[in-house]
Design a protein around this motif. Sequence first.
Motif, mmCIF file in Angstrom:
data_model
loop_
_atom_site.group_PDB
_atom_site.id
_atom_site.type_symbol
_atom_site.label_atom_id
_atom_site.label_comp_id
_atom_site.label_asym_id
_atom_site.label_seq_id
_atom_site.Cartn_x
_atom_site.Cartn_y
_atom_site.Cartn_z
ATOM 1 N N PRO A 100 0.623 -1.262 -0.051
ATOM 2 C CA PRO A 100 0.135 -0.011 -0.028
ATOM 3 C C PRO A 100 0.827 1.332 -0.116
ATOM 4 O O PRO A 100 0.255 2.293 0.188
ATOM 5 C CB PRO A 100 -0.930 -0.121 1.403
ATOM 6 N N ALA A 102 3.118 4.510 -1.387
ATOM 7 C CA ALA A 102 3.549 5.171 -2.521
ATOM 8 C C ALA A 102 5.011 5.468 -2.502
ATOM 9 O O ALA A 102 5.732 4.806 -3.571
ATOM 10 C CB ALA A 102 2.766 6.539 -2.762
ATOM 11 N N MET A 145 -8.492 6.589 -3.299
ATOM 12 C CA MET A 145 -8.761 8.298 -4.029
ATOM 13 C C MET A 145 -7.510 8.607 -4.960
ATOM 14 O O MET A 145 -7.878 9.605 -5.662
ATOM 15 C CB MET A 145 -9.031 9.338 -2.870
ATOM 16 N N HIS A 182 -0.207 3.730 -6.678
ATOM 17 C CA HIS A 182 -1.175 4.050 -7.295
ATOM 18 C C HIS A 182 -1.733 3.758 -8.639
ATOM 19 O O HIS A 182 -2.722 3.466 -8.929
ATOM 20 C CB HIS A 182 -1.252 5.799 -7.212
ATOM 21 N N GLN A 208 -10.602 4.880 -1.540
ATOM 22 C CA GLN A 208 -10.450 5.227 0.060
ATOM 23 C C GLN A 208 -9.354 6.344 0.133
ATOM 24 O O GLN A 208 -8.490 6.298 -0.331
ATOM 25 C CB GLN A 208 -9.974 4.058 0.826
ATOM 26 N N GLY A 209 -9.655 7.059 1.030
ATOM 27 C CA GLY A 209 -8.867 8.276 1.311
ATOM 28 C C GLY A 209 -7.675 7.813 2.350
ATOM 29 O O GLY A 209 -7.800 6.548 2.431
ATOM 30 N N VAL A 210 -6.832 8.946 2.859
ATOM 31 C CA VAL A 210 -5.891 8.206 3.831
ATOM 32 C C VAL A 210 -6.455 7.826 5.329
ATOM 33 O O VAL A 210 -7.294 8.929 5.812
ATOM 34 C CB VAL A 210 -4.714 9.564 4.042
ATOM 35 N N THR A 237 1.209 6.908 7.256
ATOM 36 C CA THR A 237 0.516 7.966 6.564
ATOM 37 C C THR A 237 0.348 9.307 7.328
ATOM 38 O O THR A 237 0.663 9.406 8.579
ATOM 39 C CB THR A 237 -0.730 7.329 6.064
ATOM 40 N N ALA A 238 0.205 10.486 6.820
ATOM 41 C CA ALA A 238 0.387 11.680 7.123
ATOM 42 C C ALA A 238 -0.100 11.967 8.572
ATOM 43 O O ALA A 238 0.747 12.300 9.442
ATOM 44 C CB ALA A 238 -0.523 12.676 6.354
ATOM 45 N N PHE A 242 2.214 12.582 12.002
ATOM 46 C CA PHE A 242 2.238 13.798 12.793
ATOM 47 C C PHE A 242 1.874 13.602 14.345
ATOM 48 O O PHE A 242 2.727 13.986 15.079
ATOM 49 C CB PHE A 242 0.951 14.462 12.123
ATOM 50 N N THR A 253 6.127 17.232 10.052
ATOM 51 C CA THR A 253 6.867 17.370 8.863
ATOM 52 C C THR A 253 5.888 17.569 7.354
ATOM 53 O O THR A 253 5.447 16.571 6.833
ATOM 54 C CB THR A 253 7.702 15.818 8.255
ATOM 55 N N LEU A 254 5.596 18.798 7.279
ATOM 56 C CA LEU A 254 4.863 19.055 6.223
ATOM 57 C C LEU A 254 5.699 18.956 4.865
ATOM 58 O O LEU A 254 6.732 19.826 4.880
ATOM 59 C CB LEU A 254 4.264 20.492 6.282
ATOM 60 N N GLN A 260 -1.502 20.598 -0.096
ATOM 61 C CA GLN A 260 -2.001 19.426 -0.647
ATOM 62 C C GLN A 260 -3.334 19.110 -0.152
ATOM 63 O O GLN A 260 -3.408 18.849 1.275
ATOM 64 C CB GLN A 260 -1.040 18.332 -0.759
ATOM 65 N N ARG A 262 -6.211 16.054 0.524
ATOM 66 C CA ARG A 262 -6.708 14.634 0.319
ATOM 67 C C ARG A 262 -8.044 14.422 1.096
ATOM 68 O O ARG A 262 -8.361 15.222 2.104
ATOM 69 C CB ARG A 262 -5.508 13.782 0.913
ATOM 70 N N ILE A 299 -2.953 19.106 4.147
ATOM 71 C CA ILE A 299 -2.110 18.729 5.083
ATOM 72 C C ILE A 299 -1.799 19.789 6.042
ATOM 73 O O ILE A 299 -1.669 19.259 7.395
ATOM 74 C CB ILE A 299 -0.776 18.331 4.105
ATOM 75 N N ASN A 324 9.743 18.862 -0.596
ATOM 76 C CA ASN A 324 8.937 17.796 -0.776
ATOM 77 C C ASN A 324 9.515 16.800 -1.775
ATOM 78 O O ASN A 324 10.056 16.827 -2.783
ATOM 79 C CB ASN A 324 7.780 18.462 -1.687
#
Length: 394
Positions: A100, A102, A145, A182, A208-210, A237-238, A242, A253-254, A260, A262, A299, A324
């Motif tokens: 799963p 990226a 998504m 993805h 599905q989203g995050v 994941t984000a 965090f 960590t942005l 962005q 999501r 984010i 990024n």
Amino acid sequence: MRVFIAGIDGYLGWPLALYLSARGHEVAGADLLLRREWVAEVGGDSALPIASRAERLEAFRGTRGFALDFRVGDLTDYAFVKGFFEEFQPEAVIHLGQMPSAPYSMMDQAHCVWTQRNNVINNLNILWAIKEVVPEAHLIKLGTMGEYGTPAVDIPEGFFEVEFRGRQDRLPFPRQAGSWYHQSKVHDSHNTQFASKIWGARATDIMQGVVFGTRIPEMGDDWRMRTRLDFDQCFGTAINRFCCQAVIGHPLTLFGLGKQKRGFLPLADSMRCLGLAVENAPAAGEYRVFNQFENAYSISELACLVRDVAAEIGLAVEIKRYDNPRTEMEEHYYNPDRQHLLDLGYEPTRDISLVVKEMLLDLCDNRGRIEAHAELLIPDIRWDASRKRSEVIG
Ligand code: USQ
């Protein structure tokens, strides 16, 4: 209903087994336990202690009073998948059993090819096993998504009405994925839709989203019933990252501008939505698409939410922007639909700050596990396939 879960050992698969069996479904599932290996491969560890398969099965039997049929097996091995379906005769199949991440898929040639081969082949095997063994069964396929990318128009649920040169049609909405991972999901969507068209397979493709969160009520108090929570650059994941950062005093960590957007959803919402999909099957030959998320956020909004909730429990949190490592739009229009699940009765969590608080409290008890791997909080996997640690830019 007899429900087969492909990927029953994962972040979503294990809680889903608990959720569906608590609702009276007969659950069985398979997993090759690869998530544990991938996280170790990138040097990570779950922030929450995670029980072995044997401990999970023992805890399941102890708390539920009956055994769970959870086998170790490879979904790219067709004989294994077909044999299991012949024995279990699933009425619904939920396919979560894929790689799963990226960043993991963007690491190099080997990780890209492995991801696509694994994900595309195991989905094809599941489609074939449904066709050959249980053709009436309903496939609920976990897509993402991220298949849609970030177009400058609204995102419908899978299909849209198009007018072109004076003629009209209802066509699949364009898929513009942002990573090799993805992309693998885009291929699966096409293959699943094709199986519905030619074989009459009933399928729900979940965009599905995050997902974020550490708990669902069905886990109870036994730690062995809990799910994992990763925070490394690949499998964290984000929001999960965090929260882990917040409890050890590491800046959030942005990536890039942090604007962005999501779709996000708590773990408990993911379970409720998948349960609704299982309990409301489409007709034979119907391929339907559900966009599955609680709401869309940028984010930086989420980083601010984590900072503010952390402050309520006495944690001082800083937010920093890092260059990024991904190639993605950092400021863009984002307005996806999510009506189909609402129509089936999905009630999104009202206040996600409560979920964030619960996560922070769970993680505070496990600070040492995060501190031991803190170097993994700064990414060095780049979309251009070079390796360089991100640096603070603001
Ligand atoms: N991001 C940060 N800082 C971080 C981590 C991520 O700013 O420390 C940003 C990323 O640049 C990206 C966004 O947050 O813009 C989301 O990244 P993510 O790592 O939380 O999620 P993503 O890579 O998109 O993948 C995750 C799951 C994947 C699932 C997908 C749903 O790993 O399995 O398919 O979320 S979606 O994003 O809707 O495609």
